[in-house]
Design a protein around this motif. Sequence first.
Motif, PDB file in Angstrom:
ATOM      1  N   SER A 102       0.836  -1.208   0.000  1.00 28.72           N
ATOM      2  CA  SER A 102       0.000   0.000   0.000  1.00 28.72           C
ATOM      3  C   SER A 102       0.868   1.255   0.000  1.00 28.72           C
ATOM      4  N   LEU A 103       1.949   1.211   0.783  1.00 32.83           N
ATOM      5  CA  LEU A 103       2.848   2.362   0.854  1.00 32.83           C
ATOM      6  C   LEU A 103       3.509   2.621  -0.505  1.00 32.83           C
ATOM      7  N   GLN A 105       2.426   1.894  -3.496  1.00 32.14           N
ATOM      8  CA  GLN A 105       1.470   2.466  -4.437  1.00 32.14           C
ATOM      9  C   GLN A 105       1.201   3.933  -4.124  1.00 32.14           C
ATOM     10  N   GLU A 106       1.152   4.262  -2.837  1.00 29.59           N
ATOM     11  CA  GLU A 106       0.933   5.656  -2.446  1.00 29.59           C
ATOM     12  C   GLU A 106       2.081   6.545  -2.906  1.00 29.59           C
ATOM     13  N   ILE A 107       3.320   6.074  -2.660  1.00 28.31           N
ATOM     14  CA  ILE A 107       4.494   6.869  -3.056  1.00 28.31           C
ATOM     15  C   ILE A 107       4.587   6.971  -4.574  1.00 28.31           C
ATOM     16  N   LYS A 109       2.237   7.106  -6.729  1.00 24.22           N
ATOM     17  CA  LYS A 109       1.298   8.129  -7.190  1.00 24.22           C
ATOM     18  C   LYS A 109       1.869   9.522  -6.966  1.00 24.22           C
ATOM     19  N   LYS A 110       2.532   9.709  -5.823  1.00 20.97           N
ATOM     20  CA  LYS A 110       3.066  11.034  -5.490  1.00 20.97           C
ATOM     21  C   LYS A 110       4.231  11.444  -6.392  1.00 20.97           C
ATOM     22  N   VAL A 252       6.520  13.359   0.007  1.00 17.82           N
ATOM     23  CA  VAL A 252       6.751  12.030   0.565  1.00 17.82           C
ATOM     24  C   VAL A 252       7.483  12.220   1.896  1.00 17.82           C
ATOM     25  N   GLN A 256       8.309   7.524   5.462  1.00 22.20           N
ATOM     26  CA  GLN A 256       7.884   6.673   4.346  1.00 22.20           C
ATOM     27  C   GLN A 256       9.092   6.260   3.495  1.00 22.20           C
TER      28      GLN A 256
END
Length: 813
Positions: A102-103, A105-107, A109-110, A252, A256
Amino acid sequence: MRLLPEDFLNQLASDYELSPEQKEVFVQRFSSKGNELDAAEFLYISPEASRTRMTWVYKKFSIGGKGPNKARRLHDWLIREYEKAHSSTIDETLNTDKDIDSLVQEIRKKVKSSIQERCGKMRVLDMEQPVGLGDIYTDVNILEKVTGRRRLGIAELLQICEPENFDRFGLSKVEKRVPGLKAVEQHQKLMVLGKPGAGKTTFLKYLAIQCIVGKFQAQRVPIFITLKQFAENKEQPELGGFIIQQLAKDKVAESQISELLNSGRALVLLDGLDEVGEEDISRVLKQLKEFSEHYHQNPFVITCRIAAREYTFEQFAEVEVADFDDQQIADFSNKWFQIKDLKKAKKFIQKLQKDKPIRELGTNPLLLTLLCLVFEESADFPSNRSQLYKEGLDILLKKWDAKRNIEREQVYKKLSLQRKEDLLSQIALTTFEEGNYFFKQQEVEKHIVNYIRNIPNASTDLEELQLDSEAVLKSIEAQHGLLVERAKSIYSFSHLTFQEYFTAKEIVESPASKALEKLEILSSNITEKRWREVFLLAIGMLPNAGDLLELMKKKTDALVASDEKIQQFLSWLNQKSLSVKAAYKPAAVRAFYIVRALNRNLDRNLDLNLARDLDRVLARDFARDLDRVLAHAFNLALDRVLDRNLALDLALDDALDEALDSALNRVLDHNSTLDFAINSALDSALNSTLDLDHALKVELQHSLQELKAQLPNLNNSKESNRRYTLWWRVNSQNWIKRLNTVMIEQRNIGHDWQFSQPHLELFSQYFYANRLLVDCLNSDCYVSREVRQEIENSLLLPMAEIENLSSNQFVGS
């Protein structure tokens, strides 16, 4: 096969008391993808050495038996041991993996927008605007063995490239190539080496883009760092801190980033180690080593120019970017022109295929870009190739680094651009004169010492000069890529084109006192094929090429001046060309008759064994080519239909050719075809007599009609074929002799010159020299109209006629 962490394997190796060599192959074998052979290749050892070490590993782990099952059994045992040691954390790890996914995928996107902005476009040289990386990118191939580290001798290198037809594309194509993405997948830590302009940065940007769009290692986050930018950061942060600064721009969090790196989910891309300045390199190397070891779970890719630094990254596999091959050149060219003009792409590739020296520049992506830019403007390459090469060399010598604000080390910087070119010119001429495409490091360093010792304020200490010469050599290789290490301590110019260019430059730019001497030396090589490009380049560089062209003409005529038979042939050639009332210059007509005379004498006077030994292709095809080149040079297309004189001689010659072919084939399986060919040639000859003087026409027509009437009628029946075959076997020799007599008496053609093999070999040299001379005249060179006219008028003439022309010219003046 499930991979295991290196720290776990290292601990086991210590527990089981593996030797350093055994530990090395053990850890590599079970921590990376691949088999035993891949491990051997990665460690630069032979497969036999790898197998021997693994045999001892199996013994120490008590894995008995024979065959490939031992590797599987040891692997399964290692997995069980690893799971025992980590059983308490397995469930926790599974949950953690979900959190990490999940992390990631979040990064992703950023950072996606900034990665696409930094890596999604490219702009080099004189591009008016950036182009999308995806629009122009061509797949990179990787050499898994760095060429300069092969232990080959000069003799072995010459066997690879065939010195008579030197491999203008370099030597990398003989090594095993793998796609760039595959190389990254195979190696956890990769050092990508390459010559200037080889496409290293573009490849790294492509990795970042492919990763962020999910087409390559989609489970990771690409981190793209320009090492020059990192090194020059005023705060001098550690590499981890610099990455935090960069990703903070994309919001970010530091925590993370730490979690991302600790979980091994980053793809760390570090570009341009060679671009780091001298004052920063020690600190940067230390940072890279510590960071890559601390976060060893992450894949790393570093790019650097070959020979740029003496460094050691023990855990990194070193590979080399391969030169473009024909297919990559075509792919790049099609992509370059596809938006503007696809037809131009096709024409561009066709032009490259016809011009090997220019095409070899296209094996370097940077120089291929230059070729595309040049071709884009005029849909052609400059007729004076020296201008194109000079522009390419300027890019490699100064513009490529200057446009990116890169300063290189000081030892070589003390040499001005002119000094660098002078040094390379001296090395090129010396090695090229000796016929050396490859030269030992010691030899080239001697040339460098002899040059730099004469520079103002140079050291007089021989040992210091020797150290400087090595530094200069490495700098030339790393900074400009003009000299490259082909094998251990063996060098060559990166492209034969550059060696030829600098050789021509050294000859042309000689001091006035030595200029004529250098031109004499050059012209003495007029029959040597390997000097062809040097001649063409020198002609284009000279402010006035008259002296060199006249020397070339004298050398060409001198080749056959003392051969009585060839002089007789050239005299006949001159007489025949003067007797033909053709609308073309005499030199073009002489070339036409050489084609016909030489073709038949090759066929008649050489038995099959001798013909195989002689380079018939050169002798025959060159005559045809000379005809074509002369016609083009003087704008005199030999239109055999419109000019009856030439058409008549051609038709008669064809009739004799067909008859001779029929006589040689004693069993006539294709009688109707042969009969048609002979009759067709005779009809053509009869039609071509219409414009002759009445008396000549009547006599020749009578002779040809008589010869034609002697041939028996032939249809498709078996009886007709039988009669024709019988008649031909009995009468062909006399019929052919009669046709030949008619040709000699009434047209002065068809002579049997009875050229021996030495004569034909001499002819080959003479034709080659004339071809080169015409090519030089037809190139973009400056020469006075008087000199050009004098050379054109005296092409393919006997010495007596040349002397008459010179005398008349002297009297006229």
